[in-house]
Structures are given as C-alpha cells and as structure tokens.
Design a protein around this motif. Structure first.
Motif, short mmCIF file in Angstrom:
data_model
loop_
_atom_site.label_atom_id
_atom_site.label_comp_id
_atom_site.label_asym_id
_atom_site.label_seq_id
_atom_site.Cartn_x
_atom_site.Cartn_y
_atom_site.Cartn_z
N ILE A 1 0.83 -1.20 0.00
CA ILE A 1 0.00 0.00 0.00
C ILE A 1 0.87 1.25 0.00
N LEU A 2 0.73 2.04 -1.07
CA LEU A 2 1.39 3.36 -1.08
C LEU A 2 0.67 4.20 -0.04
N SER A 3 1.41 4.76 0.87
CA SER A 3 0.72 5.53 1.92
C SER A 3 1.63 6.58 2.52
N VAL A 4 1.00 7.57 3.12
CA VAL A 4 1.73 8.53 3.95
C VAL A 4 0.99 8.58 5.28
N ASP A 5 1.74 8.61 6.35
CA ASP A 5 1.14 8.58 7.68
C ASP A 5 2.04 9.38 8.62
N VAL A 6 1.54 9.65 9.80
CA VAL A 6 2.36 10.26 10.84
C VAL A 6 2.53 9.21 11.92
N GLN B 1 5.40 5.03 2.65
CA GLN B 1 5.67 3.64 2.25
C GLN B 1 5.29 3.44 0.79
N GLN C 1 3.75 -0.27 -5.19
CA GLN C 1 2.50 0.16 -5.81
C GLN C 1 2.70 1.29 -6.82
N ALA C 2 3.72 2.13 -6.63
CA ALA C 2 3.87 3.30 -7.49
C ALA C 2 5.26 3.28 -8.12
N VAL D 1 4.80 11.49 -5.34
CA VAL D 1 5.13 12.79 -4.77
C VAL D 1 4.35 12.97 -3.47
N VAL E 1 -0.04 11.76 -0.55
CA VAL E 1 0.92 11.04 -1.40
C VAL E 1 0.17 10.69 -2.68
N ILE E 2 0.77 11.06 -3.80
CA ILE E 2 0.09 10.84 -5.08
C ILE E 2 0.97 9.97 -5.98
N SER E 3 0.32 8.96 -6.50
CA SER E 3 0.99 8.04 -7.40
C SER E 3 1.04 8.68 -8.78
#
Lengths: 329, 220
Positions: B37-42, B83, B87-88, B93, B217-219
């Motif tokens: 999974i493409l992801s952004v998290d804190v 992460q 996926q991307a 970005v 986060v954009i693929s």
C-alpha cells in the motif's frame, strides 16, 4: 475436609469473570485506540489494461467528447477490523515543483473532479478484504483536445478530532486520473534556467523547466557535472511527471568539492514527443533538450591552505633550481 | 501379558497408519503476494500511527509589527512516514496543502480575527479576495530523510523539496518529497525536521489560532 467441588466452581467463576472483562475491554475500547491507519487501506485501479502497465497504479484513459467511461477502484483493507473510508474525486493542480497535486475535498470542482461520479463515496471495507467501488466519468461534449488530470482520493473517515490549537495534520492517498482527448496535441518542453544553489548546507543544481504542451510529460532530467569539463564528478537522473502548462523545477543534491574547481554542468530533459501517444504509451519518440552552465566552486579554508602550501613549496623549488643554474654559469 | 498386548496394539495402529500415510496426496501450498500500500502517515518511534497528529508554532506576544512564528513538521514522536511497497513504480510525490482549501485561514474561535496563510504580500493584505494578511512557508530542505523499516533500502532517487511560501491560486500545494521513477520500487522513508514559518500581521489579537494541513501522497 476440603470441598473440592466448591473450589472448582470458584475457579471457573473467576475464569469466567476474567474472560468477560477481557472481551469487554476488546469490544468496548474507544475506536480511536483501534483506528485503522493510513497504511492499512489502499486504492488501486481495479481494471488495469495490459497494453499500458502504468494503469496498474493510476487511471489512464483516451476518450472523445461526450463519452462516458465506466470503471472501478479496488479498495483493500488489511487491518483486522472493518474500515469506513472517504472516497472522492478532485481536480488536479500543479504543486510548486510542477508535479501533479490534488485539490481538497472542500474546493470547487470544475474539471475532472466534477466529471467523476462515484456510486458510494463512503463505503465500509470489511476487515482483511477488498471491494470494488464503481464510478463513471462523463466527458463534457464541448471539451477541447488535450490532457486533463484529476485525482481519486482515499482517506480514512475519521471522527471529528478535538480542537487543539496549532496545526492539525491529516493524510490521504491520491491516484492520478489522466484523460486524453485526442485532436491537436502538441508536446514541447524547455529548460528555462539552471541555477546552482546552497540551501541549508545542501549543494544543489536546480533546473527550471516549462511544459509548453497541452498534455503532461513524463520527463527524465539528467544532470552531469565534469571537473574542468573533462573528468566525471557527478551524474544523476530523476524521472518525474510535469503537468500541462506547468512551470516546473527539480532539485539535484551534489557533494561539495573541498578542493574547489571549475565544473561544467550539463542538464538534459528527455520526453516522449509523439503526439499520438497517451501517457506511457507503446510508441514513444524521445526528444532531448539540453542546457549547459559552468560553475566555480571555491575550496574550503583547510584545502585552500594546503594548496597554498604546495604552491609555495613548488615556487621555492623552482626558484632554487633557477638560482643554482644562474650561479653555475 | 498386559505389556505385550499394549505393544501389539501399537504395532497394529502403525500398520494401519502406513497405507493411510501413503494414500495422502502431495499437498502443495500457494501463496499470492500482492503489491503493498502506497501511503503517507504520521508515526511515532515504533512506527505506530499517531491518532491525532498536530504540531505548534512558537508562541508570539502581541506586537505592533509583523512577526514570524516558527515550528517543525516531523519530530521524533511524529515522523512523516512514506511507504511504497511496489504500488507506485512510476514515481510518487508527497505534497502538503491546507485541508480547508486555498481560501481558508488561521481561525481564532474566540476573538474572530483570523489571519491568512497564503497571502502573496506576506504580513500585509495582498491582492487575494480576502482582507487579511499572513503567509506560511514550508521548508523541506531543512528536513532529514532516512529509510524506514526496510533493511538495505537507500534514499537514491528520493529528494526533499525546496523552501516555498503558500500563495493563493499560484502555490496552493508544496512538494515535500519526490520519489523518482528511478527510486527503489519497494521502500519506506521517514522525514523529520521540515521547517515551517508563518508571518503574523501586526496587532493580531491575543488568542489561540488553529488551522489544518493535509499531507497527500500521489501516485504518478
């Protein structure tokens, strides 16, 4: 005489109470403590096209004005609990670097974000499973040829948070939606400027570009540095995508040369110039634009002192050599 | 006698089991591993997701001149975690923008005197539609980029962004991190120490102000 039967009952009762307490703790803990995190839900195109591998990660379509595209997004939840998500579409905007970015849910949708209709924007994804969320894209009848970008956004549907002063952060995942309307397509990219920079102890080369096309361009930007124009010092390639009509830039970090020197910096930008090709299409015709600058790097104090010392020793040796020659004569 | 009857029973059981074991077909296991999974998290120190991430800017005193408050996005207890487990592969970005859109502002719920985060004129009120000044600058170049849980991964092809102020209608989204198509297909990254500064107009009333930012986060 010990009553074993009543002791057994007591032990069983205690076990039952402890089990109930544990189950109560598991099921009635507030949701925030067991919330699904961003890394546990995902969205990918549900129907990728084999002829364009890019469609495994983003949505790429070629359509005519008035067409209706029907497709699905595959939502997955790897967490052990059901998750409510917010699935919505937005228009695309360029970020400060010219790469694709997405508007917010509250922003007015005028373009691709407005064309996309999602059947169920607040689906529940069952635990440890996937589901398909259908959507359709209605291309307006009066749309001009060119490429249009939007975003399909997936966000964990969060309960309202407490009002902390300061800046609250949210996170979300976006998939690009790229729609090419065939017709008069032109592809052109210019390197407008190349600047050497020092920013917070980072040594940077910043090529600035302008995408003059009416489509986005996947671009390979390469920076090479050669000491005195001859000896390889640094080389790096960044492959990224710039939106149509965007003014863009990239950043290249290079290592500062303690010995200083004169460096030739060559910047090249390679892109597919075939107007008939959609994003990541099968028949690319690559075109490369270049720009060259020279930069002078001063040595640091220690290396300057060493160089001055070596130069002074050489001067003394040469001086002595000629002095001896003259005195012999 | 009893001992011999037990031995006999064991032998009979073994003899019965042999043909059963022979009849069991070869078991083959299949395991499908999909892209992650493409992801952004804190996240916190042990990569656990922070439930309500937030940060504060340095407190200011009421002043008759324009002031600047500073803060840090990405701290040891609230790191930005990206992460991309395959996926991307064509790049990604990470951008930051205001959650409530480019017409939003720093909100003061008690006094009602808001100030802007994206006025191109800084502290003064500029040409945008609202009548308030103020501007926020995000400086990713002060940040520290490291790999996350992936052992053996590198940050090759991944670049922190450059300092930029928000300007309504022109710069509504600022790039924090770019993962080139040439970056590792399966990797994760942590970012800390991104500089944030906010110019606050003169005579801004005493209060607690609040605004929301969204990291996307954009693929590509």
């Amino acid at each position: 005489m010990r009553n074993f039967k009543s002791e057994k009952i007591k032990i069983l009762n205690s076990f039952l109470i402890l089990t109930l307490i544990f189950l109560g703790f598991v099921f009635f803990t507030p949701n925030t403590a067991r919330a699904v995190s961003a890394g546990q839900i995902s969205a990918v195109p549900a129907n990728p096209r084999p002829e364009n591998p890019r469609t495994t990660s983003i949505f790429v379509y070629t359509a005519k004005p008035g067409d209706i595209i029907k497709d699905e997004v595959l939502l997955s939840n790897i967490s052990p609990q059901e998750s409510k998500v917010n699935l919505y579409a937005t228009d695309s905007i360029p970020s400060n670097t010219g790469t694709p970015s997405c508007e917010q849910e509250l922003d007015t949708r005028d373009e691709v974000g407005h064309w996309i209709n999602i059947d169920n924007g607040l689906p529940f994804i069952p635990a440890e499973s996937s589901m398909r969320a259908p959507f359709n894209i209605e291309i307006p009848k009066d749309v001009k040829s060119g490429e249009y970008n939007g975003c399909m956004i997936l966000q964990v549907a969060e309960p309202p948070t407490t009002e902390n002063p300061g800046i609250s952060l949210k996170t979300r995942l976006a998939l690009r939606v790229v729609i090419l309307i065939p017709g008069e397509i032109h592809k052109d990219l210019e390197i407008t400027k190349v600047t050497p920079l020092v920013e917070n102890s980072r040594y940077l080369i910043k090529p600035e570009l302008e995408n003059k096309s009416n489509v986005s361009l996947d671009t390979d930007i390469t920076v090479t540095m050669k000491s005195f124009g001859l000896f390889d010092y640094y080389s790096n390639t960044l492959k990224t995508s710039f939106l149509r009509d965007a003014k863009a830039f990239s950043i290249f970090d290079f290592k500062y040369s303690e010995w200083g020197g004169i460096f030739k910096v060559d910047v090249s930008a390679k892109y597919d110039s075939n107007p008939a090709n959609e994003l990541n299409g099968a028949n690319p015709e690559y075109k490369t634009k270049t720009n060259t600058i020279w930069i002078l790097m001063w040595p640091d104090f220690l290396h300057l002192a060493i160089m001055c010392g070596i130069f002074a020793i050489l001067l003394i040796i040469v001086d002595r050599y000629f002095y001896k020659k003259i005195t012999k004569k | 006698m009893n001992f011999f009857s037990k031995i006999l029973k064991v032998i009979i059981v073994i003899l019965l089991l042999i043909p059963i074991a022979k009849a069991v077909p070869n078991v083959s296991f299949t395991q499908q591993i999909n892209a992650g999974i493409l992801s952004v998290d804190v996240v916190g120190g042990s990569f656990n997701s922070v439930a309500t991430p937030s940060f504060s800017l340095s407190p200011l005193s009421l002043s008759i001149v324009c002031q600047t408050a500073t803060g840090t996005l990405g701290t040891p207890t609230q790191k930005i975690y990206v992460q991309n487990p395959g996926q991307a592969n064509y790049g990604w970005v990470v951008n930051i923008s205001a959650t409530n859109g480019n017409t939003s502002a720093w909100v003061n719920q008690s006094a009602g005197a808001n100030y802007d985060y994206n006025d191109g004129s800084g502290c003064a009120d500029g040409p945008d539609a609202d009548s308030i000044g103020g501007q926020m600058t995000i400086n990713p170049s002060t940040g520290a980029l490291t790999t996350g849980q992936c052992t053996g991964c590198t940050t090759t092809g991944v670049t922190l962004g450059s300092s930029a102020p928000f300007v309504q209608g022109t710069t509504d989204s600022i790039t924090i991190l770019t993962g080139s198509a040439g970056s590792e297909d399966i990797a994760d990254y942590l970012i800390t120490g991104i500089g944030v500064s906010q110019s606050v107009p003169a005579s801004q009333p005493v209060a607690n102000y609040k605004m929301d930012l969204t990291i996307t986060v954009i693929s590509l």
